[in-house]
Design a protein around this motif. Structure first.
Motif, mmCIF file in Angstrom:
data_model
loop_
_atom_site.group_PDB
_atom_site.id
_atom_site.type_symbol
_atom_site.label_atom_id
_atom_site.label_comp_id
_atom_site.label_asym_id
_atom_site.label_seq_id
_atom_site.Cartn_x
_atom_site.Cartn_y
_atom_site.Cartn_z
ATOM 1 N N GLU A 116 0.829 -1.213 0.000
ATOM 2 C CA GLU A 116 0.000 0.000 0.000
ATOM 3 C C GLU A 116 0.858 1.256 0.000
ATOM 4 O O GLU A 116 0.453 2.291 -0.530
ATOM 5 C CB GLU A 116 -0.937 0.009 1.205
ATOM 6 N N LEU A 117 2.035 1.155 0.605
ATOM 7 C CA LEU A 117 2.963 2.293 0.612
ATOM 8 C C LEU A 117 3.804 2.344 -0.666
ATOM 9 O O LEU A 117 4.582 3.268 -0.860
ATOM 10 C CB LEU A 117 3.883 2.222 1.831
ATOM 11 N N VAL A 162 7.675 8.583 0.511
ATOM 12 C CA VAL A 162 6.437 8.207 1.187
ATOM 13 C C VAL A 162 5.673 9.492 1.470
ATOM 14 O O VAL A 162 6.122 10.340 2.235
ATOM 15 C CB VAL A 162 6.712 7.440 2.498
ATOM 16 N N THR A 163 4.522 9.625 0.836
ATOM 17 C CA THR A 163 3.766 10.876 0.948
ATOM 18 C C THR A 163 2.592 10.793 1.911
ATOM 19 O O THR A 163 2.086 11.820 2.344
ATOM 20 C CB THR A 163 3.248 11.301 -0.440
ATOM 21 N N ASP A 164 2.165 9.604 2.249
ATOM 22 C CA ASP A 164 1.026 9.437 3.157
ATOM 23 C C ASP A 164 1.554 9.159 4.560
ATOM 24 O O ASP A 164 1.795 8.017 4.936
ATOM 25 C CB ASP A 164 0.134 8.289 2.665
ATOM 26 N N ASP A 165 1.713 10.248 5.322
ATOM 27 C CA ASP A 165 2.278 10.109 6.661
ATOM 28 C C ASP A 165 1.430 9.221 7.564
ATOM 29 O O ASP A 165 1.968 8.435 8.346
ATOM 30 C CB ASP A 165 2.452 11.487 7.315
ATOM 31 N N ALA A 166 0.127 9.333 7.482
ATOM 32 C CA ALA A 166 -0.754 8.533 8.337
ATOM 33 C C ALA A 166 -0.590 7.039 8.033
ATOM 34 O O ALA A 166 -0.509 6.215 8.947
ATOM 35 C CB ALA A 166 -2.204 8.956 8.157
ATOM 36 N N ALA A 167 -0.532 6.694 6.751
ATOM 37 C CA ALA A 167 -0.353 5.290 6.368
ATOM 38 C C ALA A 167 1.021 4.785 6.817
ATOM 39 O O ALA A 167 1.148 3.633 7.261
ATOM 40 C CB ALA A 167 -0.515 5.118 4.863
#
Length: 115
Positions: A69-70, A87-92
């Protein structure tokens, strides 16, 4: 085919549990000092092996899915992606890292988990 189909009963996990139980029940009460300490270490190691055998395959599958997913192929690729800012989605990312640490604790020492 499962491992027990090929190797019959008892399965590896059962053998590990039997050795751990023997050490805990019969050996530990009968030894002192350095041997007692090393027996406790062996009991803890066998407990970790049991938990890894039981939990490891599902944990590995979920970990691989989180990494996918990352957009990374493995832990080394994840580390490189973090260093390089890919990695742009910090929450993920935080969720994936928290779940990875949780999985490690579930095997190494589930007593450290608080929920």
């Amino acid at each position: 085919m499962t491992p027990t189909d090929l190797h019959d009963v008892p399965a590896a996990a059962q053998l590990v549990a039997a050795v751990r139980d023997f050490l805990q029940t019969d050996v530990l009460p009968a030894v002192e000092g350095r041997v007692r300490y090393h027996t406790r270490v062996a009991i803890n190691v066998l407990g970790m092996v049991e938990r890894e055998m039981e939990l490891g395959p599902d944990q590995a599958e979920r970990h691989a899915a989180r990494l996918a997913e990352l957009g990374v192929a493995g832990d080394a690729d994840l580390a490189a992606a973090i260093r390089e800012g890919r990695v742009t989605d910090d929450a993920a990312l935080v969720t994936a890292l928290e779940q990875a640490v949780r999985a490690k604790l579930e095997v190494a020492n589930p007593g450290y988990l608080t929920d």
